[in-house]
Design a protein around this motif. Structure first.
Motif, PDB file in Angstrom:
ATOM      1  N   PRO A 130       0.819  -1.218   0.000  1.00  0.00           N
ATOM      2  CA  PRO A 130       0.000   0.000   0.000  1.00  0.00           C
ATOM      3  C   PRO A 130       0.853   1.270   0.000  1.00  0.00           C
ATOM      4  CG  PRO A 130      -0.779  -1.547   1.661  1.00  0.00           C
ATOM      5  CD  PRO A 130       0.533  -2.072   1.176  1.00  0.00           C
ATOM      6  N   SER A 248      -1.967   3.660   9.684  1.00  0.00           N
ATOM      7  CA  SER A 248      -2.609   4.398   8.595  1.00  0.00           C
ATOM      8  C   SER A 248      -1.987   5.775   8.432  1.00  0.00           C
ATOM      9  CB  SER A 248      -4.110   4.537   8.848  1.00  0.00           C
ATOM     10  OG  SER A 248      -4.334   5.377   9.969  1.00  0.00           O
ATOM     11  N   ILE A 260      -4.462   5.916   3.324  1.00  0.00           N
ATOM     12  CA  ILE A 260      -3.638   4.709   3.193  1.00  0.00           C
ATOM     13  C   ILE A 260      -3.839   3.845   4.439  1.00  0.00           C
ATOM     14  CG2 ILE A 260      -1.310   3.824   2.773  1.00  0.00           C
ATOM     15  CD1 ILE A 260      -0.620   6.910   2.195  1.00  0.00           C
ATOM     16  N   GLY A 261      -4.311   2.635   4.228  1.00  0.00           N
ATOM     17  CA  GLY A 261      -4.453   1.711   5.354  1.00  0.00           C
ATOM     18  C   GLY A 261      -5.574   2.052   6.317  1.00  0.00           C
ATOM     19  N   ARG A 264      -9.956  -1.721   5.479  1.00  0.00           N
ATOM     20  CA  ARG A 264      -9.543  -3.077   5.133  1.00  0.00           C
ATOM     21  C   ARG A 264     -10.106  -3.465   3.766  1.00  0.00           C
ATOM     22  NH1 ARG A 264      -9.872  -6.430  10.414  1.00  0.00           N
ATOM     23  NH2 ARG A 264      -8.041  -5.219  10.984  1.00  0.00           N
ATOM     24  N   ASP A 266      -9.649  -2.004   0.767  1.00  0.00           N
ATOM     25  CA  ASP A 266      -9.206  -0.932  -0.131  1.00  0.00           C
ATOM     26  C   ASP A 266      -8.047  -0.224   0.562  1.00  0.00           C
ATOM     27  OD1 ASP A 266     -11.179  -1.392  -2.070  1.00  0.00           O
ATOM     28  OD2 ASP A 266     -12.639  -0.221  -0.932  1.00  0.00           O
ATOM     29  N   GLU A 267      -6.823  -0.685   0.282  1.00  0.00           N
ATOM     30  CA  GLU A 267      -5.688  -0.215   1.081  1.00  0.00           C
ATOM     31  C   GLU A 267      -5.290   1.229   0.771  1.00  0.00           C
ATOM     32  OE1 GLU A 267      -5.991  -4.415   1.256  1.00  0.00           O
ATOM     33  OE2 GLU A 267      -5.581  -3.248  -0.549  1.00  0.00           O
ATOM     34  N   THR A 279     -10.106   3.504  -5.759  1.00  0.00           N
ATOM     35  CA  THR A 279      -9.691   2.610  -4.680  1.00  0.00           C
ATOM     36  C   THR A 279      -8.720   1.575  -5.253  1.00  0.00           C
ATOM     37  OG1 THR A 279     -11.570   1.145  -5.063  1.00  0.00           O
ATOM     38  CG2 THR A 279     -11.846   2.852  -3.386  1.00  0.00           C
ATOM     39  N   LYS A 281      -6.804  -2.081  -4.434  1.00  0.00           N
ATOM     40  CA  LYS A 281      -6.601  -3.286  -3.622  1.00  0.00           C
ATOM     41  C   LYS A 281      -5.209  -3.806  -3.975  1.00  0.00           C
ATOM     42  CE  LYS A 281     -11.521  -4.498  -3.888  1.00  0.00           C
ATOM     43  NZ  LYS A 281     -11.935  -3.795  -2.674  1.00  0.00           N
ATOM     44  N   ALA A 284      -2.342  -6.333   1.752  1.00  0.00           N
ATOM     45  CA  ALA A 284      -2.340  -5.734   3.087  1.00  0.00           C
ATOM     46  C   ALA A 284      -0.936  -5.420   3.577  1.00  0.00           C
ATOM     47  CB  ALA A 284      -3.021  -6.683   4.059  1.00  0.00           C
ATOM     48  N   MET A 285      -0.879  -4.627   4.642  1.00  0.00           N
ATOM     49  CA  MET A 285       0.368  -4.384   5.367  1.00  0.00           C
ATOM     50  C   MET A 285       0.647  -5.600   6.244  1.00  0.00           C
ATOM     51  SD  MET A 285       0.710  -0.757   5.285  1.00  0.00           S
ATOM     52  CE  MET A 285      -0.455   0.601   5.186  1.00  0.00           C
TER      53      MET A 285
END
Length: 339
Positions: A130, A248, A260-261, A264, A266-267, A279, A281, A284-285
């Motif tokens: 992200p 975030s 950003i972040g 959940r 749509d990072e 958005t 995807k 994840a982090m």
């Protein structure tokens, strides 16, 4: 090409969960040695991954000729281990914070330069998908200039992460020197500098121990940063975000907002003033509960293989550290600190 011989100094959580498995998965690497004062830990790693176990890094460096060393020790040892490894002719990847004082950081950079080896700092936040996407979008110019921001990194504390739980070195001031700020805050000072391609010019810090009993390291920090560009924002580091942590960043820009972040799935979210919403995807982090490859090990190995200096250099690590040190100075003096 022959494989890069790697040693890992410090066999706690970050080594067990990130460094060692990621080296093991890299086809260019041979893990040859592990050091930890708790010898069973080093032995367990050697049994699992091959190589030899040592009780001290001094002994390891004396006995083994290694190409590269990962420094995964408590903070107060980062400088001495890094300098010793560089003097032994090894490239070094050191965990963050790279050091506990600016002087130490400078000595580490000098040791690497003098010995012709690379020094890289484990600021993995730059490499999270992200964050990579967010930087690409920001660099494209579609959002215009960044005006204000907030960036935050929090979880419920090292007791859930460290191999020693509540007895972890993270809570011992003489070994950790700094708490949530060294653990999480420095990641965010590094990330915001990188994302905005800007340097921090002034810092005000409110740092303290709010809830963790029996420790005098900081468990919370809220800082105000002014960047050279004029952008102003907050940086939060917390070990008391129970139940649900936060990693975030939100940027309010001339042409809209980037989140950003925050959501959940749509990072990265871009909401422009003209009404369009985009958005992304992008995966994840990494969190303490859910490990995804950090990218740091592969980047470090790639630098060595190609002979190209790492982008997350000692100099970069030092600039990010200086922001955190300035925040501590602000807390101690009650003043805004100019960098």
């Amino acid at each position: 090409m022959s494989k890069i011989k790697v040693a890992v100094v410090g066999c706690g959580a970050i080594a067990q969960r990130r460094h060692i498995p990621e080296y093991a998965a890299n086809p260019n690497v041979e893990l040859v040695a592990f050091a930890d004062p708790v010898t069973e830990r080093a032995e367990k790693m050697a049994d699992t991954y091959g190589g030899k176990a040592y009780a001290s890094y001094e002994e390891l460096l004396k006995q083994e000729k290694v190409d590269a060393v990962s420094v995964c020790t408590p903070n107060y040892l980062h400088a001495s281990v890094t300098i010793a490894a560089a003097n032994a002719g090894a490239h070094v990847l050191v965990e963050k914070p790279m050091a506990v004082t600016a002087e130490e950081g400078e000595q580490m950079i000098e040791a690497a330069r003098k010995n012709g080896v690379f020094l890289m700092v484990g600021h993995n936040q730059r490499l999270m998908p992200p964050h990579v996407k967010a930087k690409e979008l920001l660099d494209s110019g579609k959002l215009g200039k960044v005006l204000t921001f907030r960036t935050s990194f929090g979880h419920s504390g090292p007791e859930g992460w460290s191999v020693d739980g509540r007895g972890s070195w993270f809570f011992r001031k003489e070994e950790a020197i700094m708490g949530a700020m060294g653990d999480l805050g420095v990641h965010k000072s590094d990330f915001i500098r990188h994302l905005l391609n800007d340097e921090v010019s002034e810092v005000a810090g409110f740092i303290g121990t709010i809830h963790k009993e029996g420790t005098d390291v900081d468990d919370n920090a809220t800082c105000i940063l002014r960047m050279k560009s004029g952008a102003v924002g907050t940086l939060v580091a917390s070990w008391t975000q129970y139940k649900s942590g936060d990693n975030s960043t939100v940027l309010w820009c001339e042409n809209g907002v980037m989140k950003i972040g925050t959501n959940r799935g749509d990072e990265v979210i871009v909401e422009l003033r003209n009404g369009t919403v985009e958005t992304y995807k992008v995966g994840a982090m990494a969190t303490n509960e859910k490990q995804v490859p950090s990218g740091v090990i592969d980047a470090f190995v790639e630098s060595i293989v190609n002979g190209t200096p790492p982008s997350i250099s000692g100099e970069e690590g030092l600039r990010s550290l200086k922001v955190i040190l300035a925040a501590f100075e602000s807390q101690a003096t009650g003043r805004i600190i100019k960098l």
